[in-house]
Design a protein around this motif. Structure first.
Motif, short mmCIF file in Angstrom:
data_model
loop_
_atom_site.label_atom_id
_atom_site.label_comp_id
_atom_site.label_asym_id
_atom_site.label_seq_id
_atom_site.Cartn_x
_atom_site.Cartn_y
_atom_site.Cartn_z
N PRO B 57 0.84 -1.20 0.00
CA PRO B 57 0.00 0.00 0.00
C PRO B 57 0.88 1.25 0.00
CG PRO B 57 -0.29 -1.32 2.02
CD PRO B 57 0.90 -1.86 1.31
N LEU B 58 0.66 2.13 -0.99
CA LEU B 58 1.53 3.30 -1.13
C LEU B 58 0.69 4.56 -1.33
CD1 LEU B 58 4.07 1.66 -3.61
CD2 LEU B 58 4.61 2.35 -1.27
N SER B 59 1.23 5.67 -0.86
CA SER B 59 0.58 6.96 -1.08
C SER B 59 1.00 7.50 -2.44
CB SER B 59 0.98 7.95 0.01
OG SER B 59 2.33 8.30 -0.15
N GLN B 60 0.28 8.54 -2.91
CA GLN B 60 0.65 9.20 -4.16
C GLN B 60 2.10 9.67 -4.12
OE1 GLN B 60 -3.60 11.03 -5.70
NE2 GLN B 60 -1.97 12.41 -5.12
N GLN B 61 2.47 10.27 -2.98
CA GLN B 61 3.83 10.80 -2.83
C GLN B 61 4.86 9.68 -2.94
OE1 GLN B 61 4.79 14.11 -2.65
NE2 GLN B 61 6.74 13.10 -3.04
N GLN B 62 4.58 8.55 -2.30
CA GLN B 62 5.52 7.42 -2.36
C GLN B 62 5.63 6.87 -3.77
OE1 GLN B 62 3.47 5.23 0.78
NE2 GLN B 62 5.32 5.24 2.05
N LEU B 63 4.50 6.80 -4.47
CA LEU B 63 4.52 6.32 -5.86
C LEU B 63 5.31 7.27 -6.73
CD1 LEU B 63 0.84 5.05 -6.18
CD2 LEU B 63 2.91 3.67 -6.53
N SER B 64 5.17 8.56 -6.46
CA SER B 64 5.90 9.58 -7.20
C SER B 64 7.41 9.44 -6.96
CB SER B 64 5.39 10.95 -6.77
OG SER B 64 5.90 11.94 -7.60
N VAL B 75 -0.67 12.33 -10.24
CA VAL B 75 -2.09 12.59 -9.93
C VAL B 75 -2.95 12.28 -11.16
CG1 VAL B 75 -3.77 14.42 -9.44
CG2 VAL B 75 -1.67 14.26 -8.08
N ALA B 76 -2.50 12.72 -12.34
CA ALA B 76 -3.25 12.47 -13.58
C ALA B 76 -3.35 10.97 -13.85
CB ALA B 76 -2.58 13.18 -14.74
N ALA B 77 -2.24 10.25 -13.64
CA ALA B 77 -2.23 8.80 -13.90
C ALA B 77 -3.18 8.07 -12.96
CB ALA B 77 -0.81 8.25 -13.76
N ILE B 78 -3.23 8.50 -11.70
CA ILE B 78 -4.13 7.84 -10.74
C ILE B 78 -5.59 8.21 -11.04
CG2 ILE B 78 -4.73 7.58 -8.28
CD1 ILE B 78 -1.70 8.02 -7.71
N ASP B 79 -5.81 9.43 -11.49
CA ASP B 79 -7.15 9.80 -11.99
C ASP B 79 -7.57 8.85 -13.12
OD1 ASP B 79 -7.29 11.93 -10.25
OD2 ASP B 79 -6.86 13.47 -11.74
N SER B 88 -8.48 2.72 -6.68
CA SER B 88 -9.18 3.81 -5.99
C SER B 88 -8.30 4.40 -4.90
CB SER B 88 -10.51 3.31 -5.42
OG SER B 88 -10.25 2.32 -4.46
N ARG B 89 -8.59 5.65 -4.56
CA ARG B 89 -7.88 6.32 -3.47
C ARG B 89 -8.64 6.08 -2.17
NH1 ARG B 89 -7.40 10.17 -7.92
NH2 ARG B 89 -5.31 11.08 -8.05
N LYS B 98 -3.42 11.61 4.10
CA LYS B 98 -2.83 10.90 2.96
C LYS B 98 -3.82 9.97 2.28
CE LYS B 98 2.03 10.71 4.24
NZ LYS B 98 3.02 9.87 4.90
N HIS B 99 -3.66 9.82 0.96
CA HIS B 99 -4.44 8.85 0.22
C HIS B 99 -3.55 7.67 -0.17
CE1 HIS B 99 -7.25 12.23 -0.46
NE2 HIS B 99 -8.12 11.27 -0.35
N ILE B 100 -4.08 6.49 0.11
CA ILE B 100 -3.39 5.26 -0.29
C ILE B 100 -4.06 4.76 -1.57
CG2 ILE B 100 -2.87 2.89 0.45
CD1 ILE B 100 -1.50 5.09 2.10
N ILE B 101 -3.24 4.29 -2.51
CA ILE B 101 -3.79 3.80 -3.77
C ILE B 101 -4.03 2.29 -3.66
CG2 ILE B 101 -3.46 3.74 -6.27
CD1 ILE B 101 -3.48 6.58 -4.76
N VAL B 102 -5.25 1.87 -3.89
CA VAL B 102 -5.62 0.46 -3.74
C VAL B 102 -6.18 -0.06 -5.06
CG1 VAL B 102 -7.05 -1.18 -2.44
CG2 VAL B 102 -6.18 0.89 -1.32
N LEU B 103 -5.68 -1.20 -5.52
CA LEU B 103 -6.22 -1.79 -6.75
C LEU B 103 -7.61 -2.38 -6.51
CD1 LEU B 103 -3.33 -3.68 -8.56
CD2 LEU B 103 -3.87 -1.24 -8.45
#
Lengths: 159, 159
Positions: B57-64, B75-79, B88-89, B98-103
């Motif tokens: 589980p990673l945040s937008q910042q961590q993925l960046s 942000v655009a890619a996660i949108d 989903s966030r 923080k938002h975590i990105i979840v498949l």
């Protein structure tokens, strides 16, 4: 060859993927070139087009084939260069339907001004690789580029 | 190592520039991945983000940070991924800001569906390089990526 550190800079599960590392590397090099040669709107992409146009008179289509940049991107980049006053489109003397890209004197000056900065960043970037490593990297990357373009259905480059 | 052809696919004066070849190679690999995993709007970039998010589980910042993609691009890619129904966030349980990105299950399915196609194109692309060449290329590209990110002032990746 001198030693190469084991620890990968790429992320977790993707660190072992050569293709992934190469994609991120390409992006990082473009960003680095852009950062180096700024100002406003003057990018590494423009520099490459200008270097080719400076070498020989080329049409938009030829520049597109040589760089692998698609037509839309190439047209936009040449629009940029005209706006910056660095290049202009002239009708080909041999084929009136074609435009040849010609550098202006201001464009040639910008190219000359950017050269030492680009050399400097290249020097810093490759300083941890010895001659042999650079040669091997160049040969392998060139080989992969040939194959990747073939897969993409690109025409082979004349140059 | 097996022989590598001499003729460069890159253009004229730029064919000898390792940095230039690597930039074009990165672009060609991205285009090839995009072409392979289409459909509409599903790109290599999304695939990489999904693979990382699937791992932990990673945040937008961590993925960046992990991918080196800037915040706006991420942000655009996660949108995009939300629009495709692939991720989903969710608000982090430990840090509500923080938002975590979840498949989503559909995202995991898309990832599983894309895997064999990506493997197939990778196999075709690297087929002219032997094990030793791949290993050397990987190590050198990884080294350069580390140095290029340092030049760009990127933080070192935790992964």
């Amino acid at each position: 060859m001198s030693s190469i550190p084991e620890r990968p800079p790429a992320a977790g599960v993707l660190a072992d993927e050569t293709g992934y590392v190469l994609m991120r590397l390409g992006e990082a090099l473009q960003a680095l070139t852009d950062q180096t040669i700024g100002p406003d709107g003057f990018r590494g992409r423009h520099l490459h087009i200008m270097r080719l146009a400076d070498e020989s008179p080329l049409s938009q289509q030829q520049l597109s084939d040589l760089t692998g940049l698609d037509r839309t991107t190439m047209v936009a980049a040449i629009d940029d260069l005209e706006r910056l006053g660095f290049a202009s489109r002239r009708r080909s003397a041999t084929d009136r339907r074609k435009h040849i890209i010609v550098l202006t004197s201001r464009g040639r000056q910008a190219l000359a001004d950017a050269a030492p900065q680009v050399e400097e960043v290249k020097h810093r970037l490759f300083r941890h690789l010895d001659e042999d490593q650079r040669r091997v990297l160049h040969a392998l990357a060139t080989r992969l580029l040939t194959d990747a373009r073939a897969e993409l259905g690109h025409k082979p480059d004349p140059g």
